[in-house]
Design an enzyme around this catalytic site. Structure first.
Site, short mmCIF file in Angstrom:
data_model
loop_
_atom_site.label_atom_id
_atom_site.label_comp_id
_atom_site.label_asym_id
_atom_site.label_seq_id
_atom_site.Cartn_x
_atom_site.Cartn_y
_atom_site.Cartn_z
N LYS A 221 43.50 26.29 33.68
CA LYS A 221 43.29 26.48 35.11
C LYS A 221 41.89 27.05 35.36
O LYS A 221 41.62 28.21 35.05
CB LYS A 221 44.31 27.44 35.73
N GLU B 260 40.06 38.88 28.45
CA GLU B 260 38.62 39.16 28.46
C GLU B 260 38.30 39.58 29.87
O GLU B 260 38.26 38.74 30.78
CB GLU B 260 37.82 37.90 28.10
N CYS C 34 30.00 39.04 32.60
CA CYS C 34 30.92 40.15 32.27
C CYS C 34 30.24 41.20 31.41
O CYS C 34 30.52 42.38 31.53
CB CYS C 34 32.14 39.60 31.57
P1 NAD Z 1 39.54 36.74 38.94
O1 NAD Z 1 40.35 37.70 38.17
O2 NAD Z 1 39.55 36.82 40.40
O3 NAD Z 1 39.97 35.25 38.60
C1 NAD Z 1 39.98 34.74 37.30
C2 NAD Z 1 40.94 33.57 37.23
O4 NAD Z 1 42.26 34.06 37.45
C3 NAD Z 1 40.72 32.50 38.29
O5 NAD Z 1 40.99 31.23 37.75
C4 NAD Z 1 41.75 32.85 39.34
O6 NAD Z 1 42.15 31.77 40.14
C5 NAD Z 1 42.90 33.31 38.49
N1 NAD Z 1 43.86 34.20 39.15
C6 NAD Z 1 43.70 34.92 40.29
N2 NAD Z 1 44.84 35.61 40.58
C7 NAD Z 1 45.71 35.32 39.59
C8 NAD Z 1 47.04 35.75 39.31
N3 NAD Z 1 47.69 36.60 40.10
N4 NAD Z 1 47.64 35.30 38.19
C9 NAD Z 1 46.99 34.45 37.34
N5 NAD Z 1 45.73 34.00 37.57
C10 NAD Z 1 45.10 34.44 38.68
O7 NAD Z 1 38.06 36.86 38.35
P2 NAD Z 1 36.77 36.05 38.84
O8 NAD Z 1 36.34 36.64 40.13
O9 NAD Z 1 36.99 34.58 38.76
O10 NAD Z 1 35.74 36.41 37.68
C11 NAD Z 1 35.00 37.54 37.67
C12 NAD Z 1 35.55 38.55 36.69
O11 NAD Z 1 35.71 37.96 35.40
C13 NAD Z 1 34.64 39.71 36.47
O12 NAD Z 1 35.36 40.91 36.53
C14 NAD Z 1 34.08 39.50 35.09
O13 NAD Z 1 33.66 40.64 34.43
C15 NAD Z 1 35.18 38.82 34.40
N6 NAD Z 1 34.69 38.02 33.27
C16 NAD Z 1 34.89 38.48 31.99
C17 NAD Z 1 34.42 37.77 30.90
C18 NAD Z 1 34.63 38.28 29.49
O14 NAD Z 1 34.42 37.54 28.55
N7 NAD Z 1 35.04 39.51 29.30
C19 NAD Z 1 33.74 36.58 31.09
C20 NAD Z 1 33.55 36.12 32.40
C21 NAD Z 1 34.04 36.87 33.47
#
Ligand code: NAD
Length: 487
Positions: free
Chosen positions: A174, A249, A283
């Site tokens: 997804k 992550e 991130c």
């Molecule tokens: P997010 O948590 O809003 O969304 C991530 C994914 O989860 C999306 O596909 C979203 O649709 C899905 N999602 C949202 N609600 C959900 C739920 N209740 N259940 C399951 N899935 C759900 O994060 P974002 O805004 O897309 O990304 C930014 C964040 O990601 C930042 O905090 C960043 O630090 C983190 N990030 C971490 C890494 C790493 O390797 N540690 C890499 C990239 C991004």
């Protein structure tokens, strides 16, 4: 691309929902994708479950052939994929092209590990009682749910899909609702190379409607998630119900410690790369700069001069180094952090404004005079905003670097390499860079401690994420109680 990829076919979303995809440089919608709901999740999981026995039972060397074919197709379509990524996410084209090349490299790397897996099957374990022999097998966890964010759409897909397929897990991927395009293109590639139906399924949709039912689905034995801490927490909670294998992550607020014997120009380059690369939407961005007092004046002056010169514009424009933020709401989030910090007494050293009328552009920004408790110092902003502070001793620098709920990455810069190594060992982080910030290699483990996550991706650790270890122990004596009575 208004359909979902389920069981090797493009299918209409069962409840007919659609989502618009917006180009962040123009603020215009440029595509429409399907919005999956729990009915589609059910169908995709069913497809993944049906394909699991054959895929999981195949040899690693057979799976490697498919992984290499995916890599080859990504390389063939590199330019198209990179341009699609720019349209979707906003990042400058050379960075998108690099991501696409790296995604292909990731499939190639895991093709090699899939082959190695064959050689590791049935390895013996030495036991103290020679009447027994034990062999070790590495078996796929099973159908896996892969949920990814918007900052590196294709690369994050590769980091999960490649090791999952290499291990023998079928998947349901997804992508983020903000950047679904390259995941759909990857689905088409899987179809073109004739990956068996159901091995890879792609669902576009909202987190609540698609991600949440995936996280809770009892037949997805594994969920690998990259995203924010609150969502990661809810994924972990949903997984707990089914005792799933969950890897996370999550975010960070990574420190960059610069000692006063560091080379100023090198420090400026790496500090800028560490926080302005990908518009700070990384991130592992080193978003907290801790600079030793004696160096602070000259370093910050040079840093602000250079930051103000970064070419900003649409990602397809030649020479651009900073594109738009991914969405209007992401820019609002960044603006909110900066304006609240200023109200609380922060000093704006550079930036702090929208950079263009049209598109979600925001200037490279440096904030000083923040308390260690302030939100701009403590929380992940996920934009081109650097929080700066000074320290005097090594012990103070390390202690303040570690004063964070996060622990994804950290960077340290000094001409004293012994000191760098000493400090690196004391930093609470999964990744520490010495005299640089952000270089990432498919071969090396990636992931964080504390609120930054659980588990490691990439390298051989990334493959273990999708494997269960089984021992098969044979008793070679006819004496039924020999082992027990011998104790
Ligand atoms: P997010 O948590 O809003 O969304 C991530 C994914 O989860 C999306 O596909 C979203 O649709 C899905 N999602 C949202 N609600 C959900 C739920 N209740 N259940 C399951 N899935 C759900 O994060 P974002 O805004 O897309 O990304 C930014 C964040 O990601 C930042 O905090 C960043 O630090 C983190 N990030 C971490 C890494 C790493 O390797 N540690 C890499 C990239 C991004």
């Amino acid at each position: 691309m208004e359909k979902l990829f389920i069981g090797g076919q493009w299918q209409e979303p069962r409840q007919g929902g659609r989502l618009e995809v917006i180009n962040p440089a123009t603020e215009e919608p440029f595509a429409t994708v399907a919005a999956a709901t729990s009915l589609d999740v059910e169908a995709a999981v069913e497809a993944a479950v049906s394909a699991q026995a054959n895929w999981g039972g195949s040899r690693g060397s057979e799976r490697a052939v498919y992984l290499r074919a995916i890599a080859q197709a990504i390389r063939t379509h590199q330019d198209e994929l990179a341009r699609l990524e720019v349209q979707d996410n906003g990042k400058p084209l050379p960075e998108a092209a690099w991501d696409v090349g790296d995604a292909a490299g990731c499939f190639e790397f895991y093709a090699g590990l899939a082959e190695d897996l064959d050689a590791r099957q049935g390895e013996a374990v030495a036991l103290p009682d020679e009447r027994f022999s034990t062999k070790i097998y590495h078996e796929p966890v099973g159908p896996s749910g892969l949920i990814i964010p918007w900052n590196y759409p294709l690369l994050m897909a590769a980091w999960k899909v490649a090791p999952a397929l290499a291990a023998g897990c079928t998947c349901v991927l997804k992508p983020s609702e903000l950047t679904p395009m390259t995941a759909l293109r990857l689905a088409q590639i899987c179809s073109d190379i004739e990956l068996p139906a159901g091995v890879m399924n792609v669902l576009t949709g909202l987190g609540a409607d698609t991600g949440a039912p995936m996280a809770a689905h009892p037949q997805l034995r594994k969920v690998a998630f990259t995203g924010s801490v609150p969502t990661g927490r809810s994924v972990m909670l949903a997984g707990a119900q089914e005792i799933k294998v969950v890897s996370l992550e999550l975010g960070g607020k990574s420190p960059f410690l610069v000692f006063d014997d560091a080379d100023i120009e090198a420090a400026v380059e790496w500090i800028m790369f560490g926080i302005f690369w990908n518009q700070g939407q990384v991130c592992s961005a080193t978003s907290r700069l801790l600079v030793q007092q004696n160096l602070a004046g000259p370093l910050l002056e040079r840093l602000c001069q250079e930051a103000a010169r970064i070419p900003i514009g649409p990602g397809l424009e030649p020479g651009v180094k900073l594109g738009p933020l991914v969405s209007a709401s992401q820019r609002l989030r960044v603006e909110g952090y900066v304006s609240r910090a200023l109200v609380q007494g922060a000093r704006l050293l550079t930036g702090g404004q929208r950079a263009r009328e049209l598109g979600y552009f925001y200037q490279p920004t440096v904030l000083a005079n923040l308390s260690d408790e302030s939100e701009a110092w403590c929380e992940e902003i996920f934009g081109p905003v650097l929080a700066v502070s000074t320290f005097s001793s090594e012990a103070e620098g390390v202690a303040r670097a570690n004063q964070s709920p996060f622990g994804l990455a950290a960077a340290v810069m000094s001409s004293d390499l012994e000191r760098c190594q000493r400090v690196a060992r004391q930093l609470e982080a999964g990744i520490v860079w010495i005299n640089c910030s952000q270089p990432t290699f498919t071969e090396a483990p990636w992931g964080g401690v504390k609120h930054s996550g659980v588990g490691r991706e990439l390298g051989r650790w990334g493959l273990s994420n999708y494997l269960e270890v089984k021992q098969v122990t044979t008793y070679q004596s006819r004496d039924p109680w020999g082992w027990y009575l011998g104790h």
